[in-house]
Design an enzyme around this catalytic site. Structure first.
Site, PDB file in Angstrom:
ATOM      1  N   ARG A   8      80.443   6.081  90.250  1.00  8.42           N
ATOM      2  CA  ARG A   8      79.958   5.826  88.890  1.00  8.42           C
ATOM      3  C   ARG A   8      80.777   6.625  87.905  1.00  8.42           C
ATOM      4  NH1 ARG A   8      77.234   8.625  85.482  1.00  8.42           N
ATOM      5  NH2 ARG A   8      76.669  10.223  86.997  1.00  8.42           N
ATOM      6  N   VAL A   9      81.052   5.994  86.760  1.00  7.82           N
ATOM      7  CA  VAL A   9      81.583   6.700  85.599  1.00  7.82           C
ATOM      8  C   VAL A   9      80.618   6.466  84.452  1.00  7.82           C
ATOM      9  CG1 VAL A   9      84.014   6.689  86.275  1.00  7.82           C
ATOM     10  CG2 VAL A   9      83.086   4.760  84.983  1.00  7.82           C
ATOM     11  N   SER A  10      80.625   7.386  83.494  1.00  2.00           N
ATOM     12  CA  SER A  10      79.624   7.351  82.426  1.00  2.00           C
ATOM     13  C   SER A  10      79.954   6.381  81.301  1.00  2.00           C
ATOM     14  CB  SER A  10      79.441   8.746  81.836  1.00  2.00           C
ATOM     15  OG  SER A  10      78.989   9.625  82.833  1.00  2.00           O
ATOM     16  N   THR A  11      81.218   6.153  81.046  1.00  2.32           N
ATOM     17  CA  THR A  11      81.581   5.287  79.932  1.00  2.32           C
ATOM     18  C   THR A  11      82.543   4.212  80.396  1.00  2.32           C
ATOM     19  OG1 THR A  11      83.428   6.692  79.282  1.00  2.32           O
ATOM     20  CG2 THR A  11      81.297   7.154  78.254  1.00  2.32           C
TER      21      THR A  11
ATOM     22  N   GLN B  72      86.254   5.103  80.986  1.00  9.02           N
ATOM     23  CA  GLN B  72      86.647   5.914  82.129  1.00  9.02           C
ATOM     24  C   GLN B  72      87.047   4.992  83.284  1.00  9.02           C
ATOM     25  OE1 GLN B  72      83.065   8.336  82.454  1.00  9.02           O
ATOM     26  NE2 GLN B  72      84.259  10.133  81.878  1.00  9.02           N
TER      27      GLN B  72
END
Length: 192
Positions: free
Chosen positions: A7-10, A13
């Site tokens: 997972r990445v937050s944005t 990314q």
């Protein structure tokens, strides 16, 4: 089966580094989210949790990729353990299929429980201090004492046949509150 989750937050990314690490770790399936970790709805993680079976291994690159918080991480870990699914965290070298990995998660759980108990203790101390200073917590009453008297008057008012002149909804509308507020004000012992 080894199933990977990243997972990445944005959205700006990149997931390539996590994908490569999960592939190198031998993951047969990889699920990736581009969404904030604080959000409860993570579609790919939901798919992973549905897909996992007893004997499978969930592989992640870092602990913070899986849980929204330490509490959430421990809940997910407990669910995995209950379902006989192992968890491998590549960057931290944790593997719950080993005694050391299970021990590390137990330590994390103990730390989280200790932190929760400290928060409760601090909250209680703060409330006691506020009460000692004469401050009362909680929400202010929606109705003033005069409004409660008016609501009682309206409730008790009867027509010539002895029927109530006003419904609870009419009383609530006149006072600008909901019916539940009227019920609580007129009958504070009422449940619901």
């Amino acid at each position: 089966m080894r199933i990977g989750y990243g997972r990445v937050s944005t959205t700006d990314q990149n997931l390539d580094v996590q994908r490569a690490a999960l592939e190198a770790a031998g993951c047969e399936e990889i699920y990736l989210d581009k969404i904030s970790g604080k959000l409860t709805n993570r579609p790919e993680l939901d798919k992973v949790m549905t897909r996992l079976r007893a004997g499978d291994t969930l592989v992640i690159t870092k602990l913070d990729r899986l849980g929204r918080s330490l509490k959430h991480l421990l809940e997910v870990s407990a669910e995995l353990e209950a379902r006989a699914v192992d968890l491998v965290v590549l960057d931290q070298g944790l593997d719950t299929s080993t005694p050391v990995g299970r021990f590390m998660f137990q330590i994390l759980g103990a730390v989280a429980e200790f932190e929760r108990s400290l928060n409760v203790e601090r909250t209680m101390d703060g409330l006691a201090s506020a009460r000692a200073k004469g401050k009362v917590g909680g929400r202010k009453n929606a109705l003033t004492p005069a409004q409660v008297r008016h609501a009682r008057f309206m409730r008790d008012e009867r027509d010539e046949d002895g029927r109530p002149r006003h419904t609870v909804q009419e009383i609530a509308d006149e006072l600008g509150v909901g019916r539940a507020t009227i019920y609580r004000a007129l009958d504070p012992d009422r449940v619901g």
